[in-house]
Design a protein around this motif. Structure first.
Motif, mmCIF file in Angstrom:
data_model
loop_
_atom_site.group_PDB
_atom_site.id
_atom_site.type_symbol
_atom_site.label_atom_id
_atom_site.label_comp_id
_atom_site.label_asym_id
_atom_site.label_seq_id
_atom_site.Cartn_x
_atom_site.Cartn_y
_atom_site.Cartn_z
ATOM 1 N N GLU A 1 -4.964 16.885 1.179
ATOM 2 C CA GLU A 1 -3.301 17.184 0.939
ATOM 3 C C GLU A 1 -3.062 16.870 -0.570
ATOM 4 O OE1 GLU A 1 -0.556 17.723 3.747
ATOM 5 O OE2 GLU A 1 -2.297 16.544 4.867
ATOM 6 N N ALA A 2 -2.429 17.468 -1.561
ATOM 7 C CA ALA A 2 -1.718 17.547 -2.431
ATOM 8 C C ALA A 2 -0.163 17.483 -2.354
ATOM 9 C CB ALA A 2 -1.686 18.520 -3.808
ATOM 10 N N LEU A 3 -0.007 15.962 -2.652
ATOM 11 C CA LEU A 3 1.152 15.724 -2.715
ATOM 12 C C LEU A 3 2.618 15.446 -3.415
ATOM 13 C CD1 LEU A 3 1.468 13.060 0.468
ATOM 14 C CD2 LEU A 3 1.233 15.590 0.355
ATOM 15 N N PRO A 4 3.780 16.159 -3.769
ATOM 16 C CA PRO A 4 4.057 16.087 -5.134
ATOM 17 C C PRO A 4 4.637 14.657 -5.607
ATOM 18 C CG PRO A 4 5.467 16.914 -3.364
ATOM 19 C CD PRO A 4 4.345 16.692 -2.342
ATOM 20 N N VAL A 5 4.146 14.362 -6.633
ATOM 21 C CA VAL A 5 5.288 13.338 -8.002
ATOM 22 C C VAL A 5 6.541 13.671 -8.123
ATOM 23 C CG1 VAL A 5 5.268 11.239 -8.386
ATOM 24 C CG2 VAL A 5 3.739 12.565 -7.013
ATOM 25 N N SER A 6 7.523 13.407 -7.878
ATOM 26 C CA SER A 6 8.145 13.836 -8.700
ATOM 27 C C SER A 6 9.072 12.882 -10.283
ATOM 28 C CB SER A 6 9.767 13.149 -7.938
ATOM 29 O OG SER A 6 10.465 12.293 -8.034
ATOM 30 N N ARG A 7 9.177 13.524 -11.051
ATOM 31 C CA ARG A 7 9.347 12.537 -11.623
ATOM 32 C C ARG A 7 9.477 11.050 -12.660
ATOM 33 N NH1 ARG A 7 11.205 16.291 -17.630
ATOM 34 N NH2 ARG A 7 9.600 17.879 -16.806
ATOM 35 N N PRO A 8 11.347 11.070 -11.649
ATOM 36 C CA PRO A 8 11.615 9.581 -11.074
ATOM 37 C C PRO A 8 10.716 8.688 -10.981
ATOM 38 C CG PRO A 8 13.297 10.911 -10.855
ATOM 39 C CD PRO A 8 11.808 11.961 -11.021
ATOM 40 N N MET A 9 9.175 9.411 -10.614
ATOM 41 C CA MET A 9 8.990 8.004 -9.215
ATOM 42 C C MET A 9 7.659 7.946 -10.242
ATOM 43 S SD MET A 9 10.585 7.714 -7.111
ATOM 44 C CE MET A 9 11.821 8.596 -5.354
ATOM 45 N N MET A 10 7.530 9.215 -11.064
ATOM 46 C CA MET A 10 6.211 8.546 -12.133
ATOM 47 C C MET A 10 5.277 8.056 -11.979
ATOM 48 S SD MET A 10 2.787 10.828 -11.971
ATOM 49 C CE MET A 10 3.609 12.360 -11.652
ATOM 50 N N PRO A 11 6.595 6.982 -13.191
ATOM 51 C CA PRO A 11 6.220 6.047 -13.854
ATOM 52 C C PRO A 11 5.191 4.095 -12.819
ATOM 53 C CG PRO A 11 8.478 6.919 -15.110
ATOM 54 C CD PRO A 11 7.551 6.850 -13.508
ATOM 55 N N LYS A 12 5.672 4.424 -11.524
ATOM 56 C CA LYS A 12 6.556 3.162 -10.475
ATOM 57 C C LYS A 12 4.224 3.837 -9.502
ATOM 58 C CE LYS A 12 10.369 1.953 -9.941
ATOM 59 N NZ LYS A 12 11.358 1.329 -8.640
ATOM 60 N N VAL A 13 4.520 5.360 -9.674
ATOM 61 C CA VAL A 13 3.235 5.776 -8.535
ATOM 62 C C VAL A 13 2.498 5.262 -9.827
ATOM 63 C CG1 VAL A 13 2.016 7.436 -8.378
ATOM 64 C CG2 VAL A 13 4.558 7.585 -7.993
ATOM 65 N N LYS A 14 2.191 5.588 -10.620
ATOM 66 C CA LYS A 14 1.439 4.983 -12.156
ATOM 67 C C LYS A 14 1.093 4.058 -12.002
ATOM 68 C CE LYS A 14 0.874 9.288 -14.902
ATOM 69 N NZ LYS A 14 1.062 9.277 -16.408
ATOM 70 N N GLU A 15 2.378 2.967 -12.350
ATOM 71 C CA GLU A 15 1.979 1.218 -12.081
ATOM 72 C C GLU A 15 1.441 1.144 -11.012
ATOM 73 O OE1 GLU A 15 4.734 -2.210 -12.314
ATOM 74 O OE2 GLU A 15 5.673 -0.072 -12.408
ATOM 75 N N ALA A 16 1.629 1.164 -9.919
ATOM 76 C CA ALA A 16 0.931 1.076 -8.195
ATOM 77 C C ALA A 16 -0.235 1.235 -8.060
ATOM 78 C CB ALA A 16 1.877 1.669 -6.739
ATOM 79 N N ILE A 17 -1.212 2.746 -8.746
ATOM 80 C CA ILE A 17 -1.881 2.789 -8.466
ATOM 81 C C ILE A 17 -3.300 2.592 -9.059
ATOM 82 C CG2 ILE A 17 -3.381 4.983 -8.983
ATOM 83 C CD1 ILE A 17 -1.851 6.354 -8.060
ATOM 84 N N ARG B 1 1.183 -1.191 -0.203
ATOM 85 C CA ARG B 1 0.225 -0.152 0.158
ATOM 86 C C ARG B 1 0.789 0.947 0.310
ATOM 87 N NH1 ARG B 1 -3.591 -1.808 5.473
ATOM 88 N NH2 ARG B 1 -1.856 -2.157 5.156
ATOM 89 N N PHE B 2 2.324 0.971 0.497
ATOM 90 C CA PHE B 2 3.043 2.907 0.026
ATOM 91 C C PHE B 2 3.710 2.270 -0.637
ATOM 92 C CE2 PHE B 2 1.797 1.239 4.754
ATOM 93 C CZ PHE B 2 1.283 2.013 5.627
ATOM 94 N N ILE B 3 4.342 3.610 -1.282
ATOM 95 C CA ILE B 3 5.189 3.636 -2.479
ATOM 96 C C ILE B 3 5.981 5.530 -2.503
ATOM 97 C CG2 ILE B 3 2.901 4.474 -3.656
ATOM 98 C CD1 ILE B 3 4.967 3.483 -5.720
ATOM 99 N N PHE B 4 7.092 5.298 -2.487
ATOM 100 C CA PHE B 4 6.898 6.523 -2.312
ATOM 101 C C PHE B 4 7.060 7.243 -4.020
ATOM 102 C CE2 PHE B 4 10.668 5.038 0.280
ATOM 103 C CZ PHE B 4 11.519 6.699 0.854
ATOM 104 N N VAL B 5 6.469 8.826 -3.362
ATOM 105 C CA VAL B 5 5.993 9.886 -4.435
ATOM 106 C C VAL B 5 7.489 10.726 -4.949
ATOM 107 C CG1 VAL B 5 3.941 9.018 -4.254
ATOM 108 C CG2 VAL B 5 5.319 11.202 -3.231
ATOM 109 N N ASP B 6 8.330 10.551 -3.708
ATOM 110 C CA ASP B 6 9.105 11.561 -3.374
ATOM 111 C C ASP B 6 10.500 11.256 -2.794
ATOM 112 O OD1 ASP B 6 9.925 14.757 -4.722
ATOM 113 O OD2 ASP B 6 10.170 14.726 -2.635
ATOM 114 N N ARG B 7 11.813 12.104 -3.105
ATOM 115 C CA ARG B 7 12.315 11.346 -1.571
ATOM 116 C C ARG B 7 12.184 11.773 -0.597
ATOM 117 N NH1 ARG B 7 18.082 13.745 -3.904
ATOM 118 N NH2 ARG B 7 16.621 16.161 -3.451
ATOM 119 N N SER B 8 11.306 13.098 -0.827
ATOM 120 C CA SER B 8 10.930 13.202 0.742
ATOM 121 C C SER B 8 8.999 13.015 1.412
ATOM 122 C CB SER B 8 11.093 14.355 0.962
ATOM 123 O OG SER B 8 11.848 14.990 0.879
#
Length: 241
Positions: free
Chosen positions: A215-231, A186-193
């Motif tokens: 809340e709107a949290l930033p998703v970094s460009r390098p993380m975006m593909p993995k975030v989309k895949e997880a969703i 369930r947990f995934i990095f969306v940014d280094r922080s």
């Protein structure tokens, strides 16, 4: 708070069922928010937009769409939710188990079948998610359930755990160390922080992930593909815009 969604095209029956569930939950000393839907499309749209429920109780025989199809759609967003069917014809049971239904409630015998079905759902929820994290900040220790963690962020001085019921909790350890301890899909990095609990994600909009708390949290460009895949893997494409 426990959240229950009821769906039946008979509004009168829904009102009666809501009253019976509230009475049973008072006996169990549990608080619950019960949402009623006479239109199954409205229910699936609600969940697709980010609403989350712990228990679904669905009528099998509805004119617009049958309960099995509704359940299959809901599983795309909440794969581990407790699912109960309402029916007047128990021959539907084999079909229901294809979507992992916990129980079938006979609409002709609700008073006898509802208590055990609800008890089973509550027990299943308790067994599903009792994983907890021991949080330590200097000499202070506390415990937070995984299911109550909305997201975790790294600040200049500490790591902060934002929860649904305990506010913001600080921890001495690094964010990567905490992520490794949780070790939960369930947990995934969306940014280094930041890493988030996707159970609390409402939508992915542009370069931000919108959480259910607004809340709107930033998703970094390098993380975006993995975030989309997880969703897409957990909830389908309903959260991606």
């Amino acid at each position: 708070m426990l959240k229950i969604a009821l769906c039946d095209d008979d509004a009168v029956f829904l009102k009666e069922l809501t009253g019976k569930i509230q009475e049973l939950l008072r006996f169990e000393e549990k608080n619950a928010a019960i949402a009623s839907f006479v239109n199954p499309t409205a229910l699936t749209a609600s969940v697709a937009s980010g609403d989350r429920f712990d228990i679904f109780i669905l009528d099998v025989e509805m004119p617009q769409i049958d309960g099995f199809k509704v359940a299959a759609d809901l599983r795309k967003y909440q794969p581990n939710v407790a699912l109960i069917f309402l029916t007047s014809h128990l021959q539907y049971a084999p079909e229901g188990y294809k979507v992992d239904a916990l129980r079938f409630i006979s609409k002709l015998n609700v008073d006898e079948t509802l208590p055990e079905a609800l008890q089973k759902a509550l027990h299943t929820l308790e067994q599903q998610d009792q994983h907890s994290l021991l949080v330590q900040h200097y000499k202070n220790f506390s415990r937070v359930l995984y299911q109550n963690i909305i997201y975790v962020r790294k600040t200049a001085r500490s790591v902060q755990i934002i929860t649904s019921n305990q506010g913001v909790i600080k921890d001495n350890r690094g964010i990567k160390e905490l992520f490794g301890i949780l070790n939960d899909p369930r947990f995934i990095f969306v940014d280094r922080s930041y890493f988030v609990n996707l159970d609390y994600a409402k939508e992915l909009c542009g370069n931000s992930i919108i959480m259910l708390n607004g809340e709107a949290l930033p998703v970094s460009r390098p993380m975006m593909p993995k975030v989309k895949e997880a969703i897409l893997s957990l909830w389908g494409d309903g959260l991606v815009k």
